[in-house]
Design a protein around this motif. Structure first.
Motif, PDB file in Angstrom:
ATOM      1  N   ALA A 155       0.832  -1.205   0.000  1.00 16.94           N
ATOM      2  CA  ALA A 155       0.000   0.000   0.000  1.00 16.94           C
ATOM      3  C   ALA A 155       0.865   1.253   0.000  1.00 16.94           C
ATOM      4  CB  ALA A 155      -0.923  -0.009   1.211  1.00 16.94           C
ATOM      5  N   ALA A 156       1.924   1.256   0.796  1.00 12.24           N
ATOM      6  CA  ALA A 156       2.817   2.413   0.844  1.00 12.24           C
ATOM      7  C   ALA A 156       3.513   2.619  -0.501  1.00 12.24           C
ATOM      8  CB  ALA A 156       3.856   2.229   1.947  1.00 12.24           C
ATOM      9  N   THR A 157       3.900   1.530  -1.134  1.00 12.91           N
ATOM     10  CA  THR A 157       4.573   1.627  -2.433  1.00 12.91           C
ATOM     11  C   THR A 157       3.626   2.133  -3.508  1.00 12.91           C
ATOM     12  OG1 THR A 157       6.083  -0.169  -1.829  1.00 12.91           O
ATOM     13  CG2 THR A 157       5.851   0.329  -4.166  1.00 12.91           C
ATOM     14  N   ALA A 158       2.409   1.598  -3.532  1.00 15.54           N
ATOM     15  CA  ALA A 158       1.418   2.057  -4.513  1.00 15.54           C
ATOM     16  C   ALA A 158       1.139   3.545  -4.338  1.00 15.54           C
ATOM     17  CB  ALA A 158       0.135   1.243  -4.375  1.00 15.54           C
ATOM     18  N   ALA A 159       1.016   3.996  -3.097  1.00 14.89           N
ATOM     19  CA  ALA A 159       0.749   5.407  -2.826  1.00 14.89           C
ATOM     20  C   ALA A 159       1.910   6.289  -3.286  1.00 14.89           C
ATOM     21  CB  ALA A 159       0.485   5.617  -1.339  1.00 14.89           C
ATOM     22  N   ALA A 160       3.142   5.830  -3.054  1.00 14.07           N
ATOM     23  CA  ALA A 160       4.316   6.615  -3.461  1.00 14.07           C
ATOM     24  C   ALA A 160       4.420   6.709  -4.976  1.00 14.07           C
ATOM     25  CB  ALA A 160       5.577   5.988  -2.885  1.00 14.07           C
ATOM     26  N   LEU A 161       4.033   5.645  -5.660  1.00 20.43           N
ATOM     27  CA  LEU A 161       4.131   5.624  -7.117  1.00 20.43           C
ATOM     28  C   LEU A 161       2.997   6.390  -7.781  1.00 20.43           C
ATOM     29  CD1 LEU A 161       5.178   1.900  -7.652  1.00 20.43           C
ATOM     30  CD2 LEU A 161       6.636   3.933  -7.842  1.00 20.43           C
ATOM     31  N   ALA A 162       1.885   6.569  -7.058  1.00 20.28           N
ATOM     32  CA  ALA A 162       0.716   7.236  -7.642  1.00 20.28           C
ATOM     33  C   ALA A 162       1.033   8.658  -8.078  1.00 20.28           C
ATOM     34  CB  ALA A 162      -0.441   7.242  -6.646  1.00 20.28           C
ATOM     35  N   GLY A 163       1.935   9.312  -7.399  1.00 20.66           N
ATOM     36  CA  GLY A 163       2.296  10.672  -7.773  1.00 20.66           C
ATOM     37  C   GLY A 163       3.350  10.740  -8.854  1.00 20.66           C
ATOM     38  N   ARG A 164       3.865   9.580  -9.271  1.00 19.06           N
ATOM     39  CA  ARG A 164       4.948   9.554 -10.251  1.00 19.06           C
ATOM     40  C   ARG A 164       4.529   8.855 -11.539  1.00 19.06           C
ATOM     41  NH1 ARG A 164       7.025   9.328  -5.153  1.00 19.06           N
ATOM     42  NH2 ARG A 164       8.921  10.547  -4.750  1.00 19.06           N
ATOM     43  N   CYS A 165       3.822   7.731 -11.428  1.00 19.62           N
ATOM     44  CA  CYS A 165       3.348   7.006 -12.599  1.00 19.62           C
ATOM     45  C   CYS A 165       1.972   7.528 -13.028  1.00 19.62           C
ATOM     46  CB  CYS A 165       3.239   5.512 -12.292  1.00 19.62           C
ATOM     47  SG  CYS A 165       4.803   4.741 -11.836  1.00 19.62           S
ATOM     48  N   ARG A 166       1.611   7.268 -14.262  1.00 19.05           N
ATOM     49  CA  ARG A 166       0.284   7.683 -14.712  1.00 19.05           C
ATOM     50  C   ARG A 166      -0.798   6.835 -14.051  1.00 19.05           C
ATOM     51  NH1 ARG A 166      -1.365   7.726 -21.000  1.00 19.05           N
ATOM     52  NH2 ARG A 166      -2.543   5.823 -20.561  1.00 19.05           N
ATOM     53  N   THR A 167      -0.530   5.536 -13.969  1.00 17.76           N
ATOM     54  CA  THR A 167      -1.482   4.608 -13.374  1.00 17.76           C
ATOM     55  C   THR A 167      -0.742   3.562 -12.564  1.00 17.76           C
ATOM     56  OG1 THR A 167      -2.870   4.848 -15.354  1.00 17.76           O
ATOM     57  CG2 THR A 167      -3.455   3.091 -13.824  1.00 17.76           C
ATOM     58  N   VAL A 168      -1.283   3.226 -11.402  1.00 17.85           N
ATOM     59  CA  VAL A 168      -0.730   2.156 -10.574  1.00 17.85           C
ATOM     60  C   VAL A 168      -1.817   1.102 -10.370  1.00 17.85           C
ATOM     61  CG1 VAL A 168       0.292   1.532  -8.353  1.00 17.85           C
ATOM     62  CG2 VAL A 168       0.806   3.760  -9.378  1.00 17.85           C
ATOM     63  N   TYR A 169      -1.497  -0.119 -10.716  1.00 23.13           N
ATOM     64  CA  TYR A 169      -2.422  -1.227 -10.507  1.00 23.13           C
ATOM     65  C   TYR A 169      -1.946  -2.022  -9.297  1.00 23.13           C
ATOM     66  CZ  TYR A 169      -4.349  -0.132 -15.043  1.00 23.13           C
ATOM     67  OH  TYR A 169      -4.958   0.522 -16.089  1.00 23.13           O
ATOM     68  N   GLY A 170      -2.794  -2.086  -8.282  1.00 24.76           N
ATOM     69  CA  GLY A 170      -2.465  -2.794  -7.062  1.00 24.76           C
ATOM     70  C   GLY A 170      -3.192  -4.114  -6.984  1.00 24.76           C
ATOM     71  N   LEU A 171      -2.440  -5.199  -6.855  1.00 19.11           N
ATOM     72  CA  LEU A 171      -3.033  -6.535  -6.772  1.00 19.11           C
ATOM     73  C   LEU A 171      -3.043  -7.013  -5.339  1.00 19.11           C
ATOM     74  CD1 LEU A 171      -2.408  -6.303  -9.802  1.00 19.11           C
ATOM     75  CD2 LEU A 171      -1.670  -8.704  -9.767  1.00 19.11           C
ATOM     76  N   ASP A 172      -4.107  -7.702  -4.962  1.00 12.34           N
ATOM     77  CA  ASP A 172      -4.169  -8.368  -3.670  1.00 12.34           C
ATOM     78  C   ASP A 172      -5.291  -9.392  -3.730  1.00 12.34           C
ATOM     79  OD1 ASP A 172      -3.629  -8.948  -0.915  1.00 12.34           O
ATOM     80  OD2 ASP A 172      -2.979  -6.870  -0.677  1.00 12.34           O
ATOM     81  N   VAL A 173      -5.318 -10.291  -2.745  1.00 11.07           N
ATOM     82  CA  VAL A 173      -6.378 -11.300  -2.723  1.00 11.07           C
ATOM     83  C   VAL A 173      -7.729 -10.613  -2.510  1.00 11.07           C
ATOM     84  CG1 VAL A 173      -4.915 -13.202  -1.984  1.00 11.07           C
ATOM     85  CG2 VAL A 173      -5.914 -11.698  -0.268  1.00 11.07           C
ATOM     86  N   PRO A 174      -8.802 -11.196  -3.007  1.00 13.93           N
ATOM     87  CA  PRO A 174     -10.107 -10.529  -2.969  1.00 13.93           C
ATOM     88  C   PRO A 174     -10.528 -10.027  -1.595  1.00 13.93           C
ATOM     89  CG  PRO A 174     -10.220 -12.431  -4.413  1.00 13.93           C
ATOM     90  CD  PRO A 174      -8.863 -12.465  -3.776  1.00 13.93           C
ATOM     91  N   ARG A 175     -10.323 -10.814  -0.545  1.00 12.90           N
ATOM     92  CA  ARG A 175     -10.762 -10.388   0.786  1.00 12.90           C
ATOM     93  C   ARG A 175      -9.997  -9.152   1.255  1.00 12.90           C
ATOM     94  NH1 ARG A 175      -7.724 -14.959   1.490  1.00 12.90           N
ATOM     95  NH2 ARG A 175      -5.908 -14.825   2.878  1.00 12.90           N
ATOM     96  N   ALA A 176      -8.737  -9.058   0.878  1.00 11.14           N
ATOM     97  CA  ALA A 176      -7.932  -7.893   1.262  1.00 11.14           C
ATOM     98  C   ALA A 176      -8.368  -6.656   0.492  1.00 11.14           C
ATOM     99  CB  ALA A 176      -6.454  -8.170   1.014  1.00 11.14           C
ATOM    100  N   VAL A 177      -8.692  -6.835  -0.774  1.00  9.73           N
ATOM    101  CA  VAL A 177      -9.161  -5.708  -1.582  1.00  9.73           C
ATOM    102  C   VAL A 177     -10.483  -5.185  -1.032  1.00  9.73           C
ATOM    103  CG1 VAL A 177     -10.023  -5.024  -3.858  1.00  9.73           C
ATOM    104  CG2 VAL A 177      -7.941  -6.422  -3.661  1.00  9.73           C
ATOM    105  N   THR A 178     -11.366  -6.107  -0.642  1.00 12.27           N
ATOM    106  CA  THR A 178     -12.665  -5.713  -0.098  1.00 12.27           C
ATOM    107  C   THR A 178     -12.506  -4.944   1.212  1.00 12.27           C
ATOM    108  OG1 THR A 178     -13.729  -7.641  -1.101  1.00 12.27           O
ATOM    109  CG2 THR A 178     -14.896  -6.576   0.708  1.00 12.27           C
ATOM    110  N   ALA A 179     -11.547  -5.360   2.043  1.00 14.46           N
ATOM    111  CA  ALA A 179     -11.363  -4.740   3.363  1.00 14.46           C
ATOM    112  C   ALA A 179     -10.493  -3.492   3.327  1.00 14.46           C
ATOM    113  CB  ALA A 179     -10.749  -5.754   4.321  1.00 14.46           C
ATOM    114  N   ALA A 180      -9.849  -3.238   2.198  1.00 10.84           N
ATOM    115  CA  ALA A 180      -8.890  -2.136   2.121  1.00 10.84           C
ATOM    116  C   ALA A 180      -9.582  -0.778   2.170  1.00 10.84           C
ATOM    117  CB  ALA A 180      -8.071  -2.246   0.835  1.00 10.84           C
ATOM    118  N   GLU A 181      -8.856   0.199   2.689  1.00 14.86           N
ATOM    119  CA  GLU A 181      -9.322   1.576   2.644  1.00 14.86           C
ATOM    120  C   GLU A 181      -9.307   2.072   1.200  1.00 14.86           C
ATOM    121  OE1 GLU A 181      -6.915   3.921   5.196  1.00 14.86           O
ATOM    122  OE2 GLU A 181      -7.461   2.822   7.028  1.00 14.86           O
ATOM    123  N   GLN A 182     -10.033   3.158   0.942  1.00 13.49           N
ATOM    124  CA  GLN A 182     -10.036   3.733  -0.389  1.00 13.49           C
ATOM    125  C   GLN A 182      -8.619   4.108  -0.797  1.00 13.49           C
ATOM    126  OE1 GLN A 182     -12.590   3.970  -2.443  1.00 13.49           O
ATOM    127  NE2 GLN A 182     -11.429   4.999  -4.055  1.00 13.49           N
TER     128      GLN A 182
END
Length: 253
Positions: free
Chosen positions: A19-46
């Motif tokens: 999550a920290a890596t995806a957030a750091a890359l969001a300001g640098r890359c055009r798009t960041v695709y974050g993968l995780d198991v379905p239950r983790a994606v469902t429970a994740a914060e926005q």
């Protein structure tokens, strides 16, 4: 390598290092695709703007291919893939219940080693089809090992073996992919203040922090993310496992 305007893929992106890596890359890359198991994606914060969470098991070829297809259809070249997904089981070879459960050992290898390799090979396949930059680079893959790969503690045999495998394949992978202009680098974190670490009490956490020579504290996930960004930018880093541990060398227990 300049990742501005490119796409990035981060596994284990619903929490912790990912999550920290995806957030750091969001300001640098055009798009960041974050993968995780379905239950983790469902429970994740926005997730922050620029990060799209996709449900995918890194050990499943079909699911990872589907996620990469989404990244490939984005129009931005995939220049960076970061493997953060992992599990940390704890069991001794001979415990109170008998010998180490073989299924638990197998699962650690499947998620931590096979899952990392699965994303590495499939992301590299997509990167290799892209146009190189001015320096001949097409992309970089950053994997996550652990200092347990080198100093596994009591009860860490499955975890240590799986992370040692990640560190062990780094140079071979970098050499394999050199002809395609793809670099491979691994980070071996020490004690990081992730949600997994939050399960320990304050006294235990303080004791762990005190064991680090300097700085005498737990690492922050954002520090891992900054190292990922630095690796992407540093074209001459390749085939290496970098310890991020404050000079810590783990004791047997």
């Amino acid at each position: 390598m300049d990742i501005t305007g490119s796409a990035a893929l981060v596994t284990g992106a619903a929490s912790g290092l990912g999550a920290a890596t995806a957030a750091a890359l969001a300001g640098r890359c055009r798009t960041v695709y974050g993968l995780d198991v379905p239950r983790a994606v469902t429970a994740a914060e926005q997730p922050p703007d620029g990060v799209t969470l996709l449900p995918a098991d890194v050990t499943d070829e079909t699911q990872v291919r589907r996620a990469l297809a989404a990244a490939g259809a984005d129009g931005a070249p995939l220049r960076l893939a970061v493997n953060c997904a992992g599990i940390a089981p704890s069991a001794r070879i001979l415990g109170r219940q008998g010998p180490h459960d073989l299924g638990l050992f197998r699962r650690a290898l499947e998620v931590n080693l096979l899952g990392t390799f699965n994303v590495l090979r499939l992301a590299a396949g997509l990167m290799a089809r892209q146009q190189p930059d001015a320096g001949g680079q097409r992309g970089v893959v950053v994997n996550t090992a652990s200092i347990a790969a080198f100093e596994g503690q009591v009860g860490q045999v499955a975890y240590a073996a799986s992370k040692a495998g990640v560190a062990g394949m780094t140079l071979a992978a970098a050499r394999d992919l050199a002809q395609h202009g793809i670099r491979v680098v691994t980070i071996a974190p020490g004690l990081v203040d992730t949600p997994m670490m939050a399960g320990f009490g304050d006294e235990v956490r303080a004791g762990l922090a005190a064991s680090v020579p300097f700085p005498q504290r737990l690492a922050e996930p954002a520090e891992f993310a900054r190292l990922v960004v630095m690796i992407a930018a540093h074209d001459y880093l390749n085939g290496e496992t970098i310890r991020m541990d404050g000079a810590l060398r783990m004791a047997p227990r």
